[in-house]
Design an enzyme around this catalytic site. Structure first.
Site, PDB file in Angstrom:
ATOM      1  CE1 TYR A 229      -6.273   5.124  -2.169  1.00  0.00           C
ATOM      2  CE2 TYR A 229      -6.751   3.005  -1.137  1.00  0.00           C
ATOM      3  CZ  TYR A 229      -5.953   3.784  -1.958  1.00  0.00           C
ATOM      4  OH  TYR A 229      -4.848   3.238  -2.583  1.00  0.00           O
TER       5      TYR A 229
ATOM      6  CB  SER B 262      -6.154   0.173  -4.774  1.00  0.00           C
ATOM      7  OG  SER B 262      -6.138  -0.440  -3.505  1.00  0.00           O
TER       8      SER B 262
HETATM    9  O1  NJP Z   1       2.438   5.944  -1.407  1.00  0.00           O
HETATM   10  P1  NJP Z   1       3.400   7.201  -1.188  1.00  0.00           P
HETATM   11  P2  NJP Z   1       2.548   4.635  -2.339  1.00  0.00           P
HETATM   12  N1  NJP Z   1       0.732  15.496  -7.565  1.00  0.00           N
HETATM   13  O2  NJP Z   1       2.645   8.099  -0.267  1.00  0.00           O
HETATM   14  C1  NJP Z   1       2.560  11.505  -5.053  1.00  0.00           C
HETATM   15  C2  NJP Z   1      -1.492   3.191  -4.609  1.00  0.00           C
HETATM   16  N2  NJP Z   1      -1.622   2.106  -3.648  1.00  0.00           N
HETATM   17  O3  NJP Z   1       3.811   4.572  -3.061  1.00  0.00           O
HETATM   18  O4  NJP Z   1       3.838  15.020  -4.752  1.00  0.00           O
HETATM   19  C3  NJP Z   1       1.802  14.748  -7.802  1.00  0.00           C
HETATM   20  O5  NJP Z   1       4.777   6.784  -0.831  1.00  0.00           O
HETATM   21  C4  NJP Z   1       3.515  11.747  -3.920  1.00  0.00           C
HETATM   22  O6  NJP Z   1       4.495  12.698  -4.327  1.00  0.00           O
HETATM   23  P3  NJP Z   1       4.582  14.218  -3.756  1.00  0.00           P
HETATM   24  C5  NJP Z   1      -1.743   4.556  -4.028  1.00  0.00           C
HETATM   25  O7  NJP Z   1      -3.111   4.891  -3.958  1.00  0.00           O
HETATM   26  C6  NJP Z   1      -0.862   2.026  -2.533  1.00  0.00           C
HETATM   27  O8  NJP Z   1       2.167   3.518  -1.476  1.00  0.00           O
HETATM   28  O9  NJP Z   1       6.053  14.507  -3.765  1.00  0.00           O
HETATM   29  N3  NJP Z   1       2.157  13.693  -7.069  1.00  0.00           N
HETATM   30  C7  NJP Z   1       4.165  10.392  -3.774  1.00  0.00           C
HETATM   31  O10 NJP Z   1       5.311  10.277  -4.590  1.00  0.00           O
HETATM   32  C8  NJP Z   1      -1.021   5.431  -5.035  1.00  0.00           C
HETATM   33  O11 NJP Z   1      -1.817   5.668  -6.161  1.00  0.00           O
HETATM   34  C9  NJP Z   1      -1.047   0.957  -1.645  1.00  0.00           C
HETATM   35  O12 NJP Z   1       3.970  14.211  -2.382  1.00  0.00           O
HETATM   36  C10 NJP Z   1       1.384  13.419  -6.005  1.00  0.00           C
HETATM   37  C11 NJP Z   1       3.100   9.426  -4.290  1.00  0.00           C
HETATM   38  O13 NJP Z   1       2.078  10.191  -4.911  1.00  0.00           O
HETATM   39  C12 NJP Z   1       0.171   4.567  -5.435  1.00  0.00           C
HETATM   40  O14 NJP Z   1      -0.164   3.231  -5.087  1.00  0.00           O
HETATM   41  C13 NJP Z   1      -1.995  -0.002  -1.919  1.00  0.00           C
HETATM   42  C14 NJP Z   1       0.253  14.158  -5.681  1.00  0.00           C
HETATM   43  C15 NJP Z   1       2.484   8.633  -3.174  1.00  0.00           C
HETATM   44  O15 NJP Z   1       3.481   7.858  -2.642  1.00  0.00           O
HETATM   45  C16 NJP Z   1       1.477   4.950  -4.754  1.00  0.00           C
HETATM   46  O16 NJP Z   1       1.331   4.892  -3.347  1.00  0.00           O
HETATM   47  C17 NJP Z   1      -2.748   0.111  -3.051  1.00  0.00           C
HETATM   48  C18 NJP Z   1      -0.073  15.237  -6.512  1.00  0.00           C
HETATM   49  N4  NJP Z   1      -1.144  16.004  -6.285  1.00  0.00           N
HETATM   50  C19 NJP Z   1      -2.559   1.158  -3.917  1.00  0.00           C
HETATM   51  N5  NJP Z   1      -0.315  13.625  -4.558  1.00  0.00           N
HETATM   52  C20 NJP Z   1      -0.294   0.795  -0.376  1.00  0.00           C
HETATM   53  N6  NJP Z   1       0.773   1.534  -0.143  1.00  0.00           N
HETATM   54  O17 NJP Z   1      -0.667  -0.071   0.453  1.00  0.00           O
HETATM   55  C21 NJP Z   1       0.454  12.589  -4.205  1.00  0.00           C
HETATM   56  O18 NJP Z   1      -3.658  -0.829  -3.274  1.00  0.00           O
HETATM   57  N7  NJP Z   1       1.477  12.459  -5.069  1.00  0.00           N
END
Ligand code: NJP
Length: 244
Positions: A148, A135
């Site tokens: 974060y 990020s």
């Molecule tokens: O968010 P979201 P993004 N084990 O909430 C999964 C970074 N980022 O796509 O397990 C396995 O839609 C969760 O899946 P589920 C951010 O830090 C974002 O925006 O089914 N999976 C979901 O698919 C992250 O690293 C922004 O709940 C786990 C996914 O993670 C990445 O981009 C800005 C899990 C999260 O999807 C994707 O974020 C930035 C686990 N323990 C960086 N915990 C932004 N959106 O502005 C969570 O700079 N997941």
């Protein structure tokens, strides 16, 4: 079998968009997340479109589960460490240690578990790629970033260190650092139960990035010729002035 890309957190947002994009580029995609219904639905949709996709239930913080997941794969050429997110209070003086622990577990240890488990397959590929979704929060800081920012700095340093350690091996390491991406859930998860606060995350930037913007970036970076390493791409909305 086809070149295979594992995408963690493929159930929503950037992960789901990246899985779609890599499938369209010809990869067999392995969709891993905790919400099995979501990854199964996406895999079925991609299969219907003639692409190869399989879904796996996976919590990236569960090391034993990650090892079992890796053992079940017959190959892995690309690992996209995307699972992650932000949780809890804005400011350090109000932070909950439990939130910090959870953010470290997923954004840092999750990357460690997947990387260790899949490195043998990535090496065996002869042309392996590890992607770390960090990020802009992992390259600088901002007020209210708190745990974060600390966790994403961890992900950034893992990518940098791993690239040095794997230099000379057939596995490259690419870091993608997005700015503000308007995904369905990222802000909602951070501000659980407070919809106004979640909506305010995006209010300051006229046109945030979309998940597809980042998926395109990941796809471009991983499809460079194998002698090329894209170390780090920082992708921000044009209208974003801050580090968030
Ligand atoms: O968010 P979201 P993004 N084990 O909430 C999964 C970074 N980022 O796509 O397990 C396995 O839609 C969760 O899946 P589920 C951010 O830090 C974002 O925006 O089914 N999976 C979901 O698919 C992250 O690293 C922004 O709940 C786990 C996914 O993670 C990445 O981009 C800005 C899990 C999260 O999807 C994707 O974020 C930035 C686990 N323990 C960086 N915990 C932004 N959106 O502005 C969570 O700079 N997941």
């Amino acid at each position: 079998s086809r070149r295979t890309a594992v995408v963690t957190g493929a159930s929503s947002g950037i992960g789901a968009a990246t899985a779609r994009r890599l499938a369209a580029s010809g990869y067999r995609v392995v969709l891993a997340a905790r919400r099995t219904d979501r990854v199964e639905a996406l895999a079925a949709e991609l299969a219907e479109a003639g692409q190869e996709a399989v879904a796996h239930a996976l919590d990236v913080t569960d090391r034993a589960a990650v090892n079992a997941f890796a053992a079940s794969l017959d190959r892995c050429d690309v690992l996209v460490n995307n699972a992650g997110g932000a949780l809890g209070a804005d400011r350090i003086d109000a932070a909950e240690p439990a939130d910090w622990r959870a953010m470290y577990e997923v954004n840092v240890l999750g990357v460690l578990h997947l990387t260790q488990a899949l490195l043998p397959a990535l090496r065996a590929s002869g042309d392996g790629t590890i992607v770390v979704l960090s990020s802009t929060a992992g390259l600088a800081t901002y007020e209210g970033g708190g745990g974060y920012v600390a966790a994403k700095h961890g992900a950034h340093v893992i990518a940098e260190t791993l690239r040095l350690e794997l230099c000379g091996e057939p596995v490259r390491v690419i870091e993608i650092a997005p700015g503000m991406v308007k995904t369905e859930e990222f802000a909602k998860n951070r501000y659980a139960g407070d919809e106004d606060k979640a909506a305010a995350v995006y209010a300051g930037v006229a046109e945030p990035l979309t998940a597809e913007d980042i998926a395109d970036t990941v796809d471009w970076a991983v499809t460079r010729p194998s002698h090329v390493n894209i170390d780090l791409l920082v992708v921000r909305p044009r209208a974003q002035a801050s580090n968030y």
